[in-house]
Design a protein around this motif. Structure first.
Motif, PDB file in Angstrom:
ATOM      1  N   ASN A  42     -18.732 -31.928 -28.769  1.00 48.77           N
ATOM      2  CA  ASN A  42     -19.106 -30.511 -28.696  1.00 48.77           C
ATOM      3  C   ASN A  42     -18.370 -29.676 -29.737  1.00 48.77           C
ATOM      4  OD1 ASN A  42     -21.024 -29.981 -26.298  1.00 48.77           O
ATOM      5  ND2 ASN A  42     -19.520 -31.355 -25.408  1.00 48.77           N
ATOM      6  N   ILE A  45     -20.212 -29.929 -33.001  1.00 47.18           N
ATOM      7  CA  ILE A  45     -21.406 -29.071 -32.987  1.00 47.18           C
ATOM      8  C   ILE A  45     -21.023 -27.618 -33.272  1.00 47.18           C
ATOM      9  CG2 ILE A  45     -23.224 -28.099 -31.517  1.00 47.18           C
ATOM     10  CD1 ILE A  45     -23.336 -30.800 -30.100  1.00 47.18           C
ATOM     11  N   ILE A  49     -22.336 -25.842 -36.806  1.00 49.55           N
ATOM     12  CA  ILE A  49     -23.265 -24.712 -36.720  1.00 49.55           C
ATOM     13  C   ILE A  49     -22.599 -23.420 -37.206  1.00 49.55           C
ATOM     14  CG2 ILE A  49     -24.622 -23.261 -35.152  1.00 49.55           C
ATOM     15  CD1 ILE A  49     -25.114 -25.773 -33.456  1.00 49.55           C
ATOM     16  N   TYR A  60     -30.331 -23.420 -32.943  1.00 51.22           N
ATOM     17  CA  TYR A  60     -28.978 -23.957 -33.113  1.00 51.22           C
ATOM     18  C   TYR A  60     -27.908 -23.028 -32.558  1.00 51.22           C
ATOM     19  CZ  TYR A  60     -31.313 -27.441 -35.899  1.00 51.22           C
ATOM     20  OH  TYR A  60     -32.153 -28.457 -36.296  1.00 51.22           O
ATOM     21  N   LEU A  63     -27.714 -23.837 -29.062  1.00 51.22           N
ATOM     22  CA  LEU A  63     -26.976 -25.088 -28.938  1.00 51.22           C
ATOM     23  C   LEU A  63     -25.473 -24.853 -29.071  1.00 51.22           C
ATOM     24  CD1 LEU A  63     -27.012 -28.153 -28.649  1.00 51.22           C
ATOM     25  CD2 LEU A  63     -27.436 -28.327 -31.104  1.00 51.22           C
ATOM     26  N   LEU A  64     -25.093 -23.952 -29.962  1.00 51.03           N
ATOM     27  CA  LEU A  64     -23.671 -23.602 -30.122  1.00 51.03           C
ATOM     28  C   LEU A  64     -23.115 -23.029 -28.816  1.00 51.03           C
ATOM     29  CD1 LEU A  64     -21.996 -21.908 -33.146  1.00 51.03           C
ATOM     30  CD2 LEU A  64     -21.575 -20.995 -30.881  1.00 51.03           C
ATOM     31  N   SER A  67     -22.673 -25.752 -26.275  1.00 52.02           N
ATOM     32  CA  SER A  67     -21.480 -26.559 -26.535  1.00 52.02           C
ATOM     33  C   SER A  67     -20.207 -25.847 -26.106  1.00 52.02           C
ATOM     34  CB  SER A  67     -21.410 -26.922 -28.029  1.00 52.02           C
ATOM     35  OG  SER A  67     -22.416 -27.845 -28.356  1.00 52.02           O
ATOM     36  N   PRO A 287     -24.353 -33.398 -26.418  1.00 48.15           N
ATOM     37  CA  PRO A 287     -24.178 -33.493 -27.884  1.00 48.15           C
ATOM     38  C   PRO A 287     -24.984 -34.639 -28.492  1.00 48.15           C
ATOM     39  CG  PRO A 287     -22.049 -33.243 -26.803  1.00 48.15           C
ATOM     40  CD  PRO A 287     -23.058 -33.487 -25.728  1.00 48.15           C
ATOM     41  N   SER A 291     -28.089 -33.225 -30.687  1.00 49.58           N
ATOM     42  CA  SER A 291     -27.572 -33.139 -32.049  1.00 49.58           C
ATOM     43  C   SER A 291     -27.738 -34.399 -32.873  1.00 49.58           C
ATOM     44  CB  SER A 291     -26.086 -32.759 -32.010  1.00 49.58           C
ATOM     45  OG  SER A 291     -25.930 -31.551 -31.333  1.00 49.58           O
ATOM     46  N   MET A 297     -29.108 -31.350 -38.045  1.00 49.23           N
ATOM     47  CA  MET A 297     -27.696 -31.423 -37.671  1.00 49.23           C
ATOM     48  C   MET A 297     -26.992 -32.537 -38.435  1.00 49.23           C
ATOM     49  SD  MET A 297     -26.392 -29.197 -35.560  1.00 49.23           S
ATOM     50  CE  MET A 297     -24.966 -30.096 -34.970  1.00 49.23           C
TER      51      MET A 297
END
Length: 314
Positions: A42, A45, A49, A60, A63-64, A67, A287, A291, A297
């Protein structure tokens, strides 16, 4: 102390897997490795990002945020769990138990809403590609992220405050891996029927409804995928959707079974295993699912690694 006057219990003992002492040592090693891999995955990531501006798009950035939630969720539960496994049982103060429950609910609730927002984002991108930038503009993205975090804070504040308003007059042994609501509620010396109604209603709103909306989004997405002319594209999209749905089902399914009926008939060991799924397994899998299977990614990670090597050479 005021709390001491209201209740004879001023600290709790987490039992963990103390009924299976032969498992303590191997489980400690397994959980430690999982925790370190989860943090590393994580963290990568978050860094990738944050540093790559080409990834500063809703997909994304969602996604950040996920994480950040996963790292925080793991940090709240796993270190204490490792202590329990290394000592067979561990003592937590009233305040520490309150804090752990609060942050478990905060990050767990935030993740429920965040996963729903991510599914909506993918639905808009795949099913309405021409209108995607209008549907998921900066304002909509910020609103969904802020609502996810605020909802998590509200859930945690209401539920934790309510649980710890009950008197605890003994025993003080929590037969669980952490100070989660159902395990602590079992020790309350009061009628918790009203709270159980609230918990049932809250779980429907926070867990069941987002999960159903995610399933509906993915049904629409799969329908759109079936119309794709490329067989390879269909297979890749199906594979990605199946991975996402597996992770989402694991998280929502076990959370639903745990919180829909706080005083359910599941055995303590079953509850511990269900807790491990959403507190240990999904932060580890996300992750990998979101990702490492993603070409953009991978490209950003390689680019960042090459830049690091270049700077070291120079």
């Amino acid at each position: 102390m005021k709390r001491q006057n209201q209740s004879s219990v001023v600290e709790f003992t987490l039992l963990g897997f103390s009924t299976f002492p032969e498992l303590q040592e191997p489980l400690f090693g397994v959980f430690l490795v999982i925790y370190l891999v989860t943090l590393m995955g994580n963290a990568i990531i978050i860094v990738v990002i944050s540093l790559d501006k080409s990834l500063h798009v809703p997909m994304y950035l969602f996604l950040l945020n996920l994480s950040v939630v996963e790292v925080s969720f793991s940090a709240v539960i796993l270190p204490e769990m490792l202590v329990v496994l290394s000592t067979e049982k561990t003592v937590m103060s009233f305040v520490s138990c309150f804090a752990q429950m609060y942050f478990i609910l905060l990050f767990g609730g935030t993740e429920c809403f965040l996963l729903g927002a991510m599914a909506y984002d993918r639905f808009a991108a795949i099913c309405h590609p021409l209108n995607y930038l209008v549907i998921m503009n900066k304002r909509v993205f910020m609103t969904l992220v802020i609502l996810s975090w605020v909802s998590g804070i509200m859930v945690a504040t209401v539920q934790t405050t309510w649980v710890f308003s009950f008197p605890f007059c003994g025993p003080n042994e929590i037969n669980h891996l952490s100070c989660e609501t159902p395990a602590v509620l079992d020790l309350a010396c009061a009628d918790t029927f009203l709270f159980e109604i609230y918990a049932f209603t809250g779980t429907i709103l926070i867990v069941v409804i987002p999960f159903l909306l995610i399933l509906l989004s993915y049904i629409r997405i799969l329908y759109a995928i079936l119309k794709m002319p490329s067989t390879t594209g269909r297979q890749k999209a199906f594979s990605t959707c199946a991975s996402h749905l597996t992770s989402v089902t694991l998280f929502y399914g076990t959370a639903n079974m745990t919180y829909l009926q706080p005083k359910s008939g599941y055995s303590p060991e079953t509850k511990k295993l269900m807790s491990l799924v959403y507190s240990l397994l999904t932060p580890l899998l996300n992750p990998l699912i979101y990702s490492l299977r993603n070409s953009e990614m991978k490209r950003a990670l390689i680019k960042l690694w090459q830049r690091k090597i270049f700077l070291l050479v120079v």
